[in-house]
Design an enzyme around this catalytic site. Structure first.
Site, PDB file in Angstrom:
ATOM      1  N   ASP A  57     -33.149  20.026  46.442  1.00  0.00           N
ATOM      2  CA  ASP A  57     -34.165  20.965  46.922  1.00  0.00           C
ATOM      3  C   ASP A  57     -35.433  20.230  47.355  1.00  0.00           C
ATOM      4  OD1 ASP A  57     -35.348  23.429  47.428  1.00  0.00           O
ATOM      5  OD2 ASP A  57     -34.818  24.273  45.474  1.00  0.00           O
ATOM      6  N   ASP A  75     -33.481  31.880  50.849  1.00  0.00           N
ATOM      7  CA  ASP A  75     -33.640  32.531  49.537  1.00  0.00           C
ATOM      8  C   ASP A  75     -33.558  34.040  49.701  1.00  0.00           C
ATOM      9  OD1 ASP A  75     -33.815  30.272  48.048  1.00  0.00           O
ATOM     10  OD2 ASP A  75     -35.992  30.299  47.794  1.00  0.00           O
TER      11      ASP A  75
HETATM   12  C1  GLA Z   1     -36.034  27.044  45.657  1.00  0.00           C
HETATM   13  C2  GLA Z   1     -34.594  27.321  46.049  1.00  0.00           C
HETATM   14  C3  GLA Z   1     -33.970  28.291  45.067  1.00  0.00           C
HETATM   15  C4  GLA Z   1     -34.073  27.743  43.657  1.00  0.00           C
HETATM   16  C5  GLA Z   1     -35.521  27.421  43.328  1.00  0.00           C
HETATM   17  C6  GLA Z   1     -35.633  26.707  41.991  1.00  0.00           C
HETATM   18  O1  GLA Z   1     -36.836  28.126  45.859  1.00  0.00           O
HETATM   19  O2  GLA Z   1     -34.517  27.806  47.341  1.00  0.00           O
HETATM   20  O3  GLA Z   1     -32.629  28.539  45.400  1.00  0.00           O
HETATM   21  O4  GLA Z   1     -33.271  26.600  43.547  1.00  0.00           O
HETATM   22  O5  GLA Z   1     -36.104  26.588  44.312  1.00  0.00           O
HETATM   23  O6  GLA Z   1     -36.929  26.387  41.661  1.00  0.00           O
END
Ligand code: GLA
Length: 695
Positions: free
Chosen positions: A450, A513
């Site tokens: 990420d 997301d």
């Molecule tokens: C980001 C990702 C999510 C999750 C969060 C965790 O927002 O897109 O899917 O993994 O981080 O902090």
């Protein structure tokens, strides 16, 4: 042969199965564009037109269609390259000095050699032709063979000429939670610029261009290109005063300066490009096939369960094991432990950088969870955010100089984190070792990588905007060499890292997301124009959706997520017995149709109804699947007609409709079509079909 050269007039013709691209060298030594479009066969017929100045105020350069315009002389349109030599000269003058052709099994590459008229500075224009995909890949390689450095102030990888005005330009805009919002804009006099200045994100625009002449899915001319770069890019579309449209794409020159040391060379990120005279579908099919066969790791992606939306930072061994048991029961093949397992990570405030297992949450180490997951027959995946550090983390306390910063300024935080300067050898080594240790010590099959904030305060180094992402690519490539079976997912606050640069370096891509099943139909539709379905991770999550507040039936949520690589992100421990049964059935069905979805051709079908139906077809060899969605019934009980595409007109196909099997000819299904009526809100159906064997 895909590359033909007429040595009498130095004209080059690059042919794919159904398209051609041509240029030549004129008597001034300029590389002049001649043609891009439907296939022509003979290089002998191509000529380089003589140009005469329009007026003394419209120098001849204004109408010279250069393949790679450089800064200098009487050139006033966008240039691809601007360089400063050590003596302060900021003008380039190139000479043509020959060409070479390289060949491999699936491609031929033409390399046109240019050199500066005065300086030992070389520019190789590269054109790689993939005939069977109807695609070409353009790039430029710069070489400094002087004993002083050259500063590169601007570098776009290629220029394209489209001989029309009034084209439609399409791309996507968006932000976190609303990625891939397609827009179409009429091109008029002046410029359209799309770009990214954030170093990490592709939330806002995506590095590709699509220019069409009122095309539909199946008709009309489309010119397209996708830049193979994550991070800062810029793309310019310019309708000139002289009856054509120019497009360029490449590194964003915003705050960026590349220095070519003596003896050094630099290859610009390439642009994968093509032309279709049969609408957007051909464009998507060609790009998808190329990505599947050339870039992406073979095989289908697993059905995953990810615990993020269920537990957020509140992870612990016992709860994750409970989730894993249920996920295994539903049919998941991969269990991904998301954020919160390491350091003092209880919220966004701390932990990033301290990549040791939190003993309070995992008193028996990660092994306990991993072996439980493996015993359930699932693979195990884990979340990391390696480029980042929280100010409170031990890593930052020990190495405050590892972040991008200016000594005299307060360092920026976003999501309470700093960005590590991954280009520092010691930082790169730290990240590589941390991940290598994790993968060596534990039985990990999948890394979700990420990146949750943009880069800023890059310090004195102005090449960071390019080098940061290249270092990320290199670390992943190196890790894959040592751990070849591990799958890597690219995520950057959702869909912030999807482009043709990262495709293939990573294996799986988090689309957004935003997991609202209705919003996703739009996001996925736009995504599918350029990116292959296999690279579109989609989860089923809980309702009301955390972003939209919308409540959508579980079946519709599954169907929407089954359009990509299926994942489940619900709190499955709260599922009712009916929800458990439905989930098992949906996952079972997905596995059955998965090769068609992930490795077949994808069709965005036309909806002739006044009701807002979303209709899609996937097809691989003799098998296919239709998806139909009706989010909201607007016009009474009006149904729709699904006209399939790409079938064998003479073949017979049996469709497994909700009313029972229907067998029809390919020509009937493509022309008359299949009537379908869904009713109520959030109605959806999946209709698998198969071609009957001929004997
Ligand atoms: C980001 C990702 C999510 C999750 C969060 C965790 O927002 O897109 O899917 O993994 O981080 O902090």
């Amino acid at each position: 042969m895909s590359i033909a050269v007429n040595t009498k007039n130095d004209v080059f013709l690059l042919n794919t199965k159904s398209t051609s691209y041509a240029f030549g060298v004129d008597d001034r030594g300029l590389i002049r564009h001649l043609y891009w479009g439907k296939r022509i066969d003979s290089v002998e017929e191509l000529e380089i037109p003589q140009l005469t100045e329009v007026s003394t105020n419209d120098p001849v350069f204004e109408i010279t269609k250069e393949e790679f315009p450089v800064h200098g002389g009487l050139r006033y349109k966008e240039h691809c390259l601007k360089a400063t030599f050590a003596d302060g000269t900021r003008e380039l003058v190139y000479q043509y000095c020959g060409y070479d052709v390289e060949k491999a099994e699936d491609w031929e590459e033409l390399i046109v050699h240019l050199r500066d008229d005065h300086y030992e500075f070389f520019m190789d224009l590269r054109y790689r032709v993939y005939p069977q995909y109807d695609l070409m890949e353009r790039s430029v390689e710069l070489k400094n063979q002087m004993d002083s450095p050259i500063q590169i102030e601007k570098l776009h990888s290629a220029q394209f000429h489209i001989p029309y005005e009034g084209l439609n330009f399409s791309n996507v805009h968006g932000h976190w939670g609303a990625e891939q919002q397609r827009f179409v804009q009429k091109v008029n006099y002046g410029k359209i610029i799309i770009e990214n200045r954030r170093g990490i994100s592709t939330h806002n625009h995506n590095p590709y261009f699509i220019l069409d002449r009122d095309a539909t899915e199946t008709s009309g001319e489309v010119y397209f290109g996708a830049l193979r770069l994550s991070g800062n890019f810029s793309g310019v579309v310019e309708q000139t005063q002289y009856g054509e449209t120019l497009v360029q794409m490449g590194l964003n020159s915003h705050d960026c300066l590349l220095e070519l040391a003596p003896g050094e060379s630099f290859t610009a990120p390439s642009i994968l490009c093509g032309y279709s005279d049969s609408g957007f579908e051909t464009m998507s099919h060609n790009l998808h096939r190329f990505a599947r066969n050339y870039l992406l790791r073979e095989g289908c992606r697993p059905v995953l369960y990810n615990s993020w939306e269920a537990t957020e930072f509140h992870v612990n061994s016992q709860d994750q094991i409970k989730l894993a048991k249920q996920a295994g029961e539903l049919g998941a093949e991969l269990f991904v432990l998301d954020d919160g397992w390491f350091g003092e990570r209880h919220s966004t405030q701390n932990g990033l950088g301290d990549w040791y297992v939190n003993e309070g949450k995992f008193p028996n180490g990660l092994e306990e969870l991993i072996s439980a997951v493996n015993d359930l027959g699932m693979m195990f995946g884990i979340w990391v955010e390696p480029e980042m550090v929280n100010p409170k983390a031990q890593l930052y306390q020990q190495h405050p100089d590892w972040i991008y910063h200016y000594e005299t300024r307060v360092s920026d935080t976003s999501r309470v984190q700093y960005v590590l300067n991954v280009t520092k050898p010691e930082v790169r080594e730290f990240i590589y070792n941390m991940l290598d240790n994790l993968l060596t010590r534990y039985d990990i099959d999948y890394i979700k990588w990420d990146a949750n904030r943009p880069i800023s305060q890059t310090g004195p180094q102005r090449d960071i905007w390019y080098k940061h992402i290249q270092t990320v690519y290199d670390i992943v490539k190196e890790l894959k060499e040592k751990h070849p079976n591990v799958l890597f997912e690219a995520c950057a606050s959702g869909g912030g890292r999807i482009d043709y640069g990262i495709l293939g370096i990573f294996d799986d891509f988090w689309t957004s997301d935003n997991t609202d099943a209705y919003d996703r139909l739009y996001i996925q539709d736009a995504y599918s124009r350029i990116y292959p379905i296999k690279a579109m991770r989609a989860w089923v999550t809980d309702c009301p959706n955390f972003l939209s507040g919308r409540v959508i039936p579980l079946k519709f949520r599954y169907h929407s997520a089954m359009m990509g690589t299926l994942g489940v992100g619900c709190n499955i421990l709260k599922f009712t017995p009916e929800e458990i049964e439905l989930s098992k059935e949906m996952i079972r069905q997905y596995k059955e149709i998965r090769p068609i979805i992930q490795e077949g051709d994808f069709y965005r079908l036309e909806n002739p109804s006044a009701n807002e139906y979303f209709l899609y077809e996937y097809r691989k060899e003799d098998r296919g699947v239709l998806f139909a969605f009706l989010p909201q019934s607007k016009v009474g009980h009006r149904g729709t007609t699904i006209r399939l595409r790409g079938l064998d007109g003479d073949g017979r196909y049996t469709l497994n409709t909700p009313e029972g099997p229907v067998t029809k000819s390919g020509s009937y299904l493509m022309n008359r079509g299949l009537d379908l009526r869904l009713s109520g809100d959030y109605a959806s159906v999946i209709i698998p079909f198969v071609k009957e064997s001929e004997d």
